[in-house]
Design a protein around this motif. Structure first.
Motif, PDB file in Angstrom:
ATOM      1  N   GLN A  86       0.872  -1.172   0.000  1.00  0.00           N
ATOM      2  CA  GLN A  86       0.000   0.000   0.000  1.00  0.00           C
ATOM      3  C   GLN A  86       0.914   1.227   0.000  1.00  0.00           C
ATOM      4  O   GLN A  86       1.681   1.447   0.928  1.00  0.00           O
ATOM      5  CB  GLN A  86      -0.855  -0.017   1.267  1.00  0.00           C
ATOM      6  N   ILE A  88       1.472   5.296  -0.105  1.00  0.00           N
ATOM      7  CA  ILE A  88       0.742   6.519   0.275  1.00  0.00           C
ATOM      8  C   ILE A  88       1.633   7.738   0.058  1.00  0.00           C
ATOM      9  O   ILE A  88       2.781   7.769   0.500  1.00  0.00           O
ATOM     10  CB  ILE A  88       0.314   6.458   1.763  1.00  0.00           C
TER      11      ILE A  88
ATOM     12  N   SER B 428       8.381  11.668   1.480  1.00  0.00           N
ATOM     13  CA  SER B 428       7.786  11.721   0.140  1.00  0.00           C
ATOM     14  C   SER B 428       6.700  10.664  -0.031  1.00  0.00           C
ATOM     15  O   SER B 428       5.680  10.907  -0.651  1.00  0.00           O
ATOM     16  CB  SER B 428       8.849  11.490  -0.923  1.00  0.00           C
ATOM     17  N   LYS B 429       6.962   9.483   0.496  1.00  0.00           N
ATOM     18  CA  LYS B 429       5.998   8.382   0.301  1.00  0.00           C
ATOM     19  C   LYS B 429       6.174   7.358   1.421  1.00  0.00           C
ATOM     20  O   LYS B 429       7.298   7.169   1.905  1.00  0.00           O
ATOM     21  CB  LYS B 429       6.276   7.712  -1.062  1.00  0.00           C
ATOM     22  N   VAL B 430       5.073   6.736   1.806  1.00  0.00           N
ATOM     23  CA  VAL B 430       5.157   5.645   2.786  1.00  0.00           C
ATOM     24  C   VAL B 430       4.519   4.416   2.164  1.00  0.00           C
ATOM     25  O   VAL B 430       3.466   4.520   1.517  1.00  0.00           O
ATOM     26  CB  VAL B 430       4.434   6.008   4.101  1.00  0.00           C
ATOM     27  N   VAL B 431       5.187   3.268   2.310  1.00  0.00           N
ATOM     28  CA  VAL B 431       4.645   2.021   1.754  1.00  0.00           C
ATOM     29  C   VAL B 431       4.491   1.008   2.886  1.00  0.00           C
ATOM     30  O   VAL B 431       5.418   0.807   3.668  1.00  0.00           O
ATOM     31  CB  VAL B 431       5.588   1.453   0.658  1.00  0.00           C
ATOM     32  N   PHE B 432       3.311   0.425   2.984  1.00  0.00           N
ATOM     33  CA  PHE B 432       3.102  -0.693   3.917  1.00  0.00           C
ATOM     34  C   PHE B 432       3.171  -1.965   3.089  1.00  0.00           C
ATOM     35  O   PHE B 432       2.367  -2.143   2.170  1.00  0.00           O
ATOM     36  CB  PHE B 432       1.731  -0.594   4.593  1.00  0.00           C
ATOM     37  N   ILE B 447       7.992   1.055   4.668  1.00  0.00           N
ATOM     38  CA  ILE B 447       9.100   1.610   3.870  1.00  0.00           C
ATOM     39  C   ILE B 447       8.854   3.113   3.732  1.00  0.00           C
ATOM     40  O   ILE B 447       7.815   3.531   3.211  1.00  0.00           O
ATOM     41  CB  ILE B 447       9.181   0.937   2.490  1.00  0.00           C
ATOM     42  N   TYR B 449      10.024   6.595   2.136  1.00  0.00           N
ATOM     43  CA  TYR B 449      10.826   7.263   1.105  1.00  0.00           C
ATOM     44  C   TYR B 449      10.956   8.724   1.516  1.00  0.00           C
ATOM     45  O   TYR B 449       9.949   9.365   1.814  1.00  0.00           O
ATOM     46  CB  TYR B 449      10.131   7.191  -0.262  1.00  0.00           C
ATOM     47  N   THR B 450      12.183   9.220   1.529  1.00  0.00           N
ATOM     48  CA  THR B 450      12.367  10.601   1.975  1.00  0.00           C
ATOM     49  C   THR B 450      12.848  11.505   0.839  1.00  0.00           C
ATOM     50  O   THR B 450      13.342  11.022  -0.183  1.00  0.00           O
ATOM     51  CB  THR B 450      13.371  10.675   3.141  1.00  0.00           C
ATOM     52  N   TYR B 451      12.696  12.804   1.065  1.00  0.00           N
ATOM     53  CA  TYR B 451      13.074  13.849   0.119  1.00  0.00           C
ATOM     54  C   TYR B 451      14.538  13.660  -0.251  1.00  0.00           C
ATOM     55  O   TYR B 451      15.408  13.634   0.626  1.00  0.00           O
ATOM     56  CB  TYR B 451      12.882  15.197   0.825  1.00  0.00           C
ATOM     57  N   SER B 452      14.814  13.500  -1.530  1.00  0.00           N
ATOM     58  CA  SER B 452      16.192  13.222  -1.941  1.00  0.00           C
ATOM     59  C   SER B 452      16.343  13.420  -3.445  1.00  0.00           C
ATOM     60  O   SER B 452      15.351  13.375  -4.174  1.00  0.00           O
ATOM     61  CB  SER B 452      16.512  11.783  -1.546  1.00  0.00           C
ATOM     62  N   GLY B 454      17.901  11.381  -5.463  1.00  0.00           N
ATOM     63  CA  GLY B 454      17.588  10.079  -6.057  1.00  0.00           C
ATOM     64  C   GLY B 454      16.460   9.450  -5.249  1.00  0.00           C
ATOM     65  O   GLY B 454      15.510  10.124  -4.889  1.00  0.00           O
ATOM     66  N   THR B 455      16.605   8.165  -4.956  1.00  0.00           N
ATOM     67  CA  THR B 455      15.631   7.499  -4.093  1.00  0.00           C
ATOM     68  C   THR B 455      16.330   7.118  -2.798  1.00  0.00           C
ATOM     69  O   THR B 455      17.355   6.450  -2.820  1.00  0.00           O
ATOM     70  CB  THR B 455      15.080   6.236  -4.786  1.00  0.00           C
ATOM     71  N   LYS B 456      15.789   7.568  -1.691  1.00  0.00           N
ATOM     72  CA  LYS B 456      16.357   7.183  -0.385  1.00  0.00           C
ATOM     73  C   LYS B 456      15.233   6.573   0.425  1.00  0.00           C
ATOM     74  O   LYS B 456      14.245   7.242   0.710  1.00  0.00           O
ATOM     75  CB  LYS B 456      16.952   8.402   0.313  1.00  0.00           C
TER      76      LYS B 456
END
Lengths: 145, 486
Positions: A86, A88, B428-432, B447, B449-452, B454-456
């Motif tokens: 999921q 978000i 930036s984004k949260v993934v369950f 998971i 994802y933070t401001y970066s 690239g992808t962090k």
């Protein structure tokens, strides 16, 4: 909160892709191995089992589990059968939104929406083209409430 | 305001890789011509012409490479046929790094890198070797808007012992081996094949002498690893000696290094997160190393984005409050449930058991090689047991907490224990993520994802799904718009 489903054409496209893949793999035993021999069955059966598993269970289950929710504060997209994810993203983090037309767009009238933030991306696949256009308009930065 | 040119040493820097190979035979020719310039010129005129052409091209490139330090930003003008003019506003600059290599000191030249949140992940948006006074002007002007004079200046300088602890953690054999092999091969290229062979032969002889009963090949590998690690350790010490961080209003100035000192000016508002790294050893000893993530810091060759190299808990907390009170660490409010302990220790336990079974099987199949099999098995078991210990500690370490717009997560990545504090507006984004097995106990991996550039991403394993979503979902949707003046 009400989640929306993606287009039903996702099942059709993926079923066709799986059938095509199985067909390509299955050609080789017919060409290179004696038909109805042990090795013929040994090479032919596993892809058939995998194809049937994918076509009858995995692809419909993947469709059932794929949904999205877009509101004034966030974008949520969830999918996955074995590993359910999921994703978000807050509306305020969105930098830009892309409407992606694939080669299948003219045929199936579906498109993908790519939502990008700094350091993260959400890709919502197999949306009805008109719905995808609506989402892009709605998510455009500056539109958030 | 007038455009300024890069330091003339740029001509040499940008072309040296092309003519260095031609220059050496020419100089050798001059040496063996017995001082007769005519004979030398007769033999080497074509090579000299090529070198002159390369230098001329470098000169033209340098001539058209200009910059202007304005009151509100940096204007860059470059290109010969395809002319590019770029403007970087100071309030978009995340960091300005100035490096003072010892060999450029007599020429009063320094290396400058300016970076923003845009652009490439591995390269700075603007980098140039410029005159020292120009670099200092750029550094001052880019900092000016961050310094209002409202707050007192705070400074932190760790003891050499703590620099040693950081070097201990961050040194690895690979970097050292790469450094040593580059040194040997480059000296071989410059001084001849005989010299390179001489070094290699002497090193091999030394390894054979110090083998202490081990097979020479094993001894060479062992000494190579130990030597590589030692070199890497010394490089890290030299690079971080005299480390100082100074906080003045919204500006953070990091200074470090003795042979190649460097200054990095960071905009505090552009810091994306603060991280505490610990290995199992430093966790047991109670040492904390604090790092920050800000575009441009740690991007220079062989540098790391350290804020506090190493300190004991109370010292690290005190200095962090002093230097970066905006991003505190929040206590864990959710942790993995006891019934999920098995998920942490299952993989290392299975691996340990598999190795034991493999040793037993190999011993039965090849009894004459029993000694060697046992030795290899034990060597294989050591990192696995270490990993099991890390995973056991990981169970008590993992968790997450949110307070006042700050989100703190605790997780392990391979052998490293991480604590990361992120302002919610930098998420930036949260993934369950939930596997079929995790669904049975309602746990999930979170998971972040933070401001970066690239992808962090940061993966927190096996948190309770209900607790994690209740904690995080309201935070993500209600994050305030990032306010630079905050």
């Amino acid at each position: 909160m009400k989640y929306c489903k993606v287009s039903r054409k996702k099942i059709l496209v993926e079923e066709l892709a799986a059938l095509l893949l199985w067909f390509v793999i299955s050609i080789f035993p017919f060409i290179y191995i004696d038909t109805f021999s042990f090795w013929w069955w040994a090479v032919l059966l596993p892809p058939l089992v995998l194809y049937l598993g994918a076509a009858l269970f995995y692809i419909p289950a993947a469709y059932r589990n794929t949904c999205y929710l877009i509101n004034t504060s966030k974008v949520i997209y969830q999918r996955g059968v074995i590993i359910r994810r999921q994703q978000i993203m807050a509306r305020k983090r969105i930098v830009y939104v892309t409407l992606m037309r694939t080669p299948l767009t003219p045929l199936f009238h579906t498109a993908d929406v790519i939502v990008r933030a700094t350091g993260a991306t959400i890709v919502i696949k197999y949306l009805d083209l008109n719905r995808a256009k609506e989402i892009v308009r709605f998510l455009a930065p500056g539109n958030e409430l | 305001m007038e455009y300024k040119k890069a330091h003339p040493v740029n001509i040499v820097e940008s072309t040296s890789r092309f003519y260095i190979l031609l220059l050496l035979p020419i100089l050798r020719g001059l040496l063996f011509s017995g001082g007769n310039l005519y004979i030398w010129l007769k033999g080497a005129w074509f090579d000299i012409l090529i070198i002159a052409a390369i230098i001329l091209l470098g000169y033209i490139r340098w001539y058209f490479n200009m910059f202007r330090i304005d009151e509100d930003g940096l204007t860059i003008f470059r290109g010969i046929f395809l002319i590019k003019k770029e403007f970087i506003q100071y309030d978009r600059i995340a960091s300005v790094a100035v490096e003072y290599p010892f060999y450029l000191k007599p020429l009063r030249a320094v290396r400058v890198q300016v970076d923003t949140d845009a652009g490439r992940k591995r390269r700075a948006d603007f980098s140039m070797t410029m005159r020292r006074r120009d670099a200092e002007e750029l550094l001052e002007k880019s900092k000016a808007r961050l310094i209002t004079g409202d707050q007192m200046t705070k400074s932190y300088s760790p003891k050499l012992f703590y620099i040693g602890v950081l070097s201990l953690i961050s040194s690895n054999s690979f970097t050292g081996v790469i450094f040593a092999s580059t040194l040997i091969s480059q000296s071989g290229r410059l001084l001849g094949k005989e010299f390179e062979d001489l070094i290699m032969n002497n090193l091999t002889r030394l390894a054979e002498f110090l083998a202490l009963g081990l097979p020479p090949a094993a001894a060479i590998i062992a000494y190579l690893l130990i030597g590589g690690w030692l070199i890497s350790f010394i490089i890290n010490i030299v690079r971080h000696k005299d480390f100082t961080v100074t906080r003045r209003d919204s500006s953070l100035l990091v200074e470090a290094g003795i042979i190649t000192p460097r200054k990095i000016s960071i905009d505090v508002n552009q810091i994306n997160l603060v991280e505490i790294h610990q290995t199992l050893t430093t966790k047991i000893l109670g040492f904390y190393s604090v790092f920050i993530h800000c575009t441009g810091y740690g991007k220079q060759k062989n540098t790391i984005s350290v804020l506090i190299p190493a300190a004991e808990k109370h010292e690290a907390t005190r200095n962090l409050e002093l230097l970066l009170p905006e991003i505190p660490f929040v206590k864990k409010s959710i942790k993995p449930k006891l019934r999920n302990l098995s998920r942490f220790i299952l993989v290392p336990s299975v691996l340990i058991a598999s190795v034991v079974v493999a040793i037993w099987l190999c011993n039965r199949l090849f009894p004459s090689w029993g000694g060697l099999i046992l030795f290899l098995g034990i060597m294989l078991e050591i990192p696995l047991v270490w990993y099991l210990l890390v995973r056991i500690f990981s169970f008590t370490h993992t968790g997450a907490g949110v307070r006042d717009g700050i989100f703190t997560i605790h997780y392990t990545k391979r052998f490293l224990f991480n604590r990361v504090s992120i302002p919610v507006e930098k998420v930036s984004k949260v993934v369950f993520s939930q596997t079929l097995f995790q669904r049975t106990t309602n746990c999930c991996d979170v998971i972040v994802y933070t401001y970066s550039e690239g992808t962090k991403k940061h993966v927190v394993q096996n948190l309770n799904y209900t607790e994690a979503s209740t904690l995080l979902l309201p935070q993500i949707g209600e994050a305030p718009v990032y306010d630079k003046e905050k």
